[in-house]
Write a protein that holds these residues in place. Structure first.
Motif, PDB file in Angstrom:
ATOM      1  N   PRO A  81      39.837  56.966  17.672  1.00 16.64           N
ATOM      2  CA  PRO A  81      41.197  57.277  17.210  1.00 16.64           C
ATOM      3  C   PRO A  81      42.160  56.135  17.544  1.00 16.64           C
ATOM      4  N   GLY A  82      43.006  55.800  16.577  1.00 15.12           N
ATOM      5  CA  GLY A  82      43.976  54.732  16.780  1.00 15.12           C
ATOM      6  C   GLY A  82      43.519  53.379  16.282  1.00 15.12           C
ATOM      7  N   TRP A  83      42.228  53.258  15.954  1.00  8.72           N
ATOM      8  CA  TRP A  83      41.691  51.993  15.441  1.00  8.72           C
ATOM      9  C   TRP A  83      41.693  52.050  13.916  1.00  8.72           C
ATOM     10  N   ASP A  84      42.202  51.003  13.308  1.00  9.20           N
ATOM     11  CA  ASP A  84      42.266  50.938  11.851  1.00  9.20           C
ATOM     12  C   ASP A  84      41.362  49.827  11.336  1.00  9.20           C
ATOM     13  N   HIS A 132      41.556  46.885  14.137  1.00  8.78           N
ATOM     14  CA  HIS A 132      42.614  46.553  15.088  1.00  8.78           C
ATOM     15  C   HIS A 132      43.240  47.806  15.661  1.00  8.78           C
ATOM     16  N   ARG A 133      43.737  47.642  16.850  1.00  6.50           N
ATOM     17  CA  ARG A 133      44.568  48.649  17.510  1.00  6.50           C
ATOM     18  C   ARG A 133      45.637  47.863  18.240  1.00  6.50           C
ATOM     19  N   GLY A 134      46.843  47.910  17.724  1.00  7.81           N
ATOM     20  CA  GLY A 134      47.917  47.088  18.289  1.00  7.81           C
ATOM     21  C   GLY A 134      47.530  45.629  18.175  1.00  7.81           C
ATOM     22  N   PRO A 135      47.662  44.873  19.263  1.00  6.49           N
ATOM     23  CA  PRO A 135      47.352  43.442  19.197  1.00  6.49           C
ATOM     24  C   PRO A 135      45.865  43.127  19.374  1.00  6.49           C
ATOM     25  N   VAL A 136      45.050  44.144  19.626  1.00 10.78           N
ATOM     26  CA  VAL A 136      43.626  43.924  19.894  1.00 10.78           C
ATOM     27  C   VAL A 136      42.846  43.976  18.582  1.00 10.78           C
ATOM     28  N   LEU A 137      41.970  42.997  18.394  1.00  7.20           N
ATOM     29  CA  LEU A 137      41.125  42.926  17.201  1.00  7.20           C
ATOM     30  C   LEU A 137      39.661  43.033  17.593  1.00  7.20           C
ATOM     31  N   ALA A 156      35.547  41.137  20.381  1.00  8.63           N
ATOM     32  CA  ALA A 156      36.819  41.811  20.670  1.00  8.63           C
ATOM     33  C   ALA A 156      37.728  40.819  21.368  1.00  8.63           C
ATOM     34  N   TYR A 157      38.937  40.659  20.857  1.00 11.35           N
ATOM     35  CA  TYR A 157      39.848  39.675  21.443  1.00 11.35           C
ATOM     36  C   TYR A 157      41.296  40.107  21.263  1.00 11.35           C
ATOM     37  N   GLU A 183      45.888  42.030  27.222  1.00 10.50           N
ATOM     38  CA  GLU A 183      45.888  43.204  26.350  1.00 10.50           C
ATOM     39  C   GLU A 183      44.515  43.852  26.191  1.00 10.50           C
ATOM     40  N   LEU A 184      43.457  43.096  26.384  1.00  8.64           N
ATOM     41  CA  LEU A 184      42.107  43.603  26.125  1.00  8.64           C
ATOM     42  C   LEU A 184      41.752  44.776  27.034  1.00  8.64           C
TER      43      LEU A 184
END
Length: 192
Positions: A65-68, A82-87, A168-169, A174-175
């Motif tokens: 949930p929250g990941w697009d 991504h979720r916020g600034p995390v890819l 993942a970065y 933020e990670l």
């Protein structure tokens, strides 16, 4: 006999003690209300679990949930979440018999080094994905062409019908905020 204050503008001792706890209790109650409200908003905006995403024909990943899903491509088969600034980049490659360490080394040379202005890669440690798929894991830090410090973790696996890289970065610091999500998505991925 009542206690007379030493100074005329000073409250009696009993009243000072009573008033001393009231502001502290009000502040504590406000903190609880704000924290619960923030948690409720976070839960509401996280959304439901979306459908599983298949990358190529050999890797299936269930976003938390929250990941697009941000984008997909076909050459090579890849998906970016991504979720916020995390890819999280998931890239599928043809199967190889050289093992996950070679897949990881190839990714470093073909994607990480050309994609960052500076990069420092940690040592690869062996791991295993769901279904017993052998993999290696390593961390890295780097600086983008725009001068933004980033940190990341790569897990490269070598399955029977495909090799896959999970990268993942995020901007530095933020990670860690999504470490549990990343672990669940990657460990739960099906690599055939």
């Amino acid at each position: 006999m009542s206690e007379v204050p030493v100074r005329p503008d000073e409250a009696p001792a009993q009243r000072v003690r009573e008033r001393r706890w009231a502001p502290a209790l009000i502040v504590a109650a406000l903190i609880v209300v704000v924290a619960q409200g923030a948690r409720t908003v976070a839960d509401a905006t996280a959304g439901a679990v979306g459908p599983a995403v298949t990358v190529g024909s050999a890797v299936t990943l269930q976003p938390r949930p929250g990941w697009d899903l941000e984008s997909t491509s076909t050459d090579p088969p890849a998906a970016r979440f991504h979720r916020g600034p995390v890819l999280l980049d998931v890239v599928a490659y043809p199967p190889t018999n050289v093992g996950p360490a070679a897949v990881a080394a190839g990714y470093v040379e073909q994607a990480l080094r050309p994609g960052l202005a500076q990069v420092s890669v940690g040592s690869a440690a062996p791991t295993v994905l769901a279904g017993g798929v052998p993999a290696v894991r390593f961390g890295y830090v780097g600086i983008t062409e725009d001068g933004v410090p980033v940190e990341g973790v790569v897990i490269a696996a070598s399955g029977q019908t495909a090799s896959v890289v999970f990268d993942a970065y995020a901007p530095q610091g933020e990670l860690a905020t999504v470490a549990d999500d990343l672990e669940a998505m990657i460990d739960g991925a099906v690599v055939r």
